[in-house]
Design an enzyme around this catalytic site. Structure first.
Site, PDB file in Angstrom:
ATOM      1  N   HIS A 137      42.656 -22.524   7.325  1.00 52.95           N
ATOM      2  CA  HIS A 137      41.819 -21.364   7.620  1.00 52.95           C
ATOM      3  C   HIS A 137      40.500 -21.834   8.193  1.00 52.95           C
ATOM      4  CE1 HIS A 137      41.499 -22.641   3.435  1.00 52.95           C
ATOM      5  NE2 HIS A 137      40.209 -22.355   3.516  1.00 52.95           N
ATOM      6  N   HIS A 148      36.673 -20.906   8.504  1.00 53.89           N
ATOM      7  CA  HIS A 148      35.607 -20.060   7.973  1.00 53.89           C
ATOM      8  C   HIS A 148      34.644 -19.706   9.104  1.00 53.89           C
ATOM      9  CE1 HIS A 148      36.057 -21.078   3.536  1.00 53.89           C
ATOM     10  NE2 HIS A 148      36.676 -22.117   4.063  1.00 53.89           N
TER      11      HIS A 148
HETATM   12  P1  AMP Z   1      38.593 -23.467   1.143  1.00 53.26           P
HETATM   13  O1  AMP Z   1      37.762 -23.926  -0.015  1.00 53.26           O
HETATM   14  O2  AMP Z   1      38.103 -23.955   2.474  1.00 53.26           O
HETATM   15  O3  AMP Z   1      40.063 -23.740   0.931  1.00 53.26           O
HETATM   16  O4  AMP Z   1      38.386 -21.899   1.226  1.00 53.26           O
HETATM   17  C1  AMP Z   1      39.203 -20.972   0.605  1.00 53.26           C
HETATM   18  C2  AMP Z   1      38.478 -19.660   0.636  1.00 53.26           C
HETATM   19  O5  AMP Z   1      39.391 -18.622   0.352  1.00 53.26           O
HETATM   20  C3  AMP Z   1      37.332 -19.546  -0.377  1.00 53.26           C
HETATM   21  O6  AMP Z   1      36.114 -19.319   0.308  1.00 53.26           O
HETATM   22  C4  AMP Z   1      37.737 -18.356  -1.244  1.00 53.26           C
HETATM   23  O7  AMP Z   1      36.655 -17.563  -1.632  1.00 53.26           O
HETATM   24  C5  AMP Z   1      38.696 -17.608  -0.330  1.00 53.26           C
HETATM   25  N1  AMP Z   1      39.686 -16.775  -0.979  1.00 53.26           N
HETATM   26  C6  AMP Z   1      40.482 -17.108  -2.042  1.00 53.26           C
HETATM   27  N2  AMP Z   1      41.291 -16.073  -2.350  1.00 53.26           N
HETATM   28  C7  AMP Z   1      41.015 -15.083  -1.461  1.00 53.26           C
HETATM   29  C8  AMP Z   1      41.507 -13.768  -1.263  1.00 53.26           C
HETATM   30  N3  AMP Z   1      42.490 -13.256  -2.040  1.00 53.26           N
HETATM   31  N4  AMP Z   1      40.999 -13.022  -0.266  1.00 53.26           N
HETATM   32  C9  AMP Z   1      40.021 -13.528   0.526  1.00 53.26           C
HETATM   33  N5  AMP Z   1      39.510 -14.766   0.396  1.00 53.26           N
HETATM   34  C10 AMP Z   1      39.992 -15.524  -0.600  1.00 53.26           C
END
Ligand code: AMP
Length: 115
Positions: free
Chosen positions: A101, A103
């Site tokens: 993903h 950001h």
């Molecule tokens: P990373 O640490 O780069 O893997 O980022 C994962 C991101 O996904 C974090 O910023 C979380 O807050 C976000 N996240 C986790 N679960 C969800 C969800 N159900 N909907 C939207 N964002 C989420």
């Protein structure tokens, strides 16, 4: 086969997400725990688990993902003041979801270097 993640479930419509953009290649939705006034995640619909897989993938996949991230940031009104694009990989990068993903963080002055 890669382990199923929460983003697989969002993509499948099994759990809700606050979607801001969708086309045949990507889905963009708001981060559930925003780190900036605007914090959106862009995921490819064709699953990539980790950034490190890109050398083995068709180059268009990375190209389309970043092109769409730029498009979404513009649609969100972030272009003028600026924003940050982040891809976390692995434990040191603090990747917490095993579904690639991008950001998009904007809407406030961000600092550098990151923590
Ligand atoms: P990373 O640490 O780069 O893997 O980022 C994962 C991101 O996904 C974090 O910023 C979380 O807050 C976000 N996240 C986790 N679960 C969800 C969800 N159900 N909907 C939207 N964002 C989420």
């Amino acid at each position: 086969m890669a382990e199923e993640t929460i983003f697989d479930k969002i993509l499948a419509g099994e759990i809700p997400a606050d979607k801001v953009y969708e086309d045949e290649h990507v889905l963009a939705f708001r981060d559930i725990n925003p780190q900036a006034p605007t914090h959106v995640l862009v995921i490819p619909k064709r699953k990539v688990s980790h950034f490190t897989e890109f050398p083995e993938r068709p180059a268009e996949e990375a190209g389309i993902l970043f092109q769409r991230a730029a498009h979404v940031a513009k649609e969100l009104g972030l272009e003028k003041n600026g924003y940050r694009i982040v891809v976390n990989h692995g434990p040191h990068g603090q990747q917490s979801v095993g579904y690639l993903h991008v950001h998009i963080l904007g809407g406030r002055q961000l600092s550098w270097p990151p923590g």
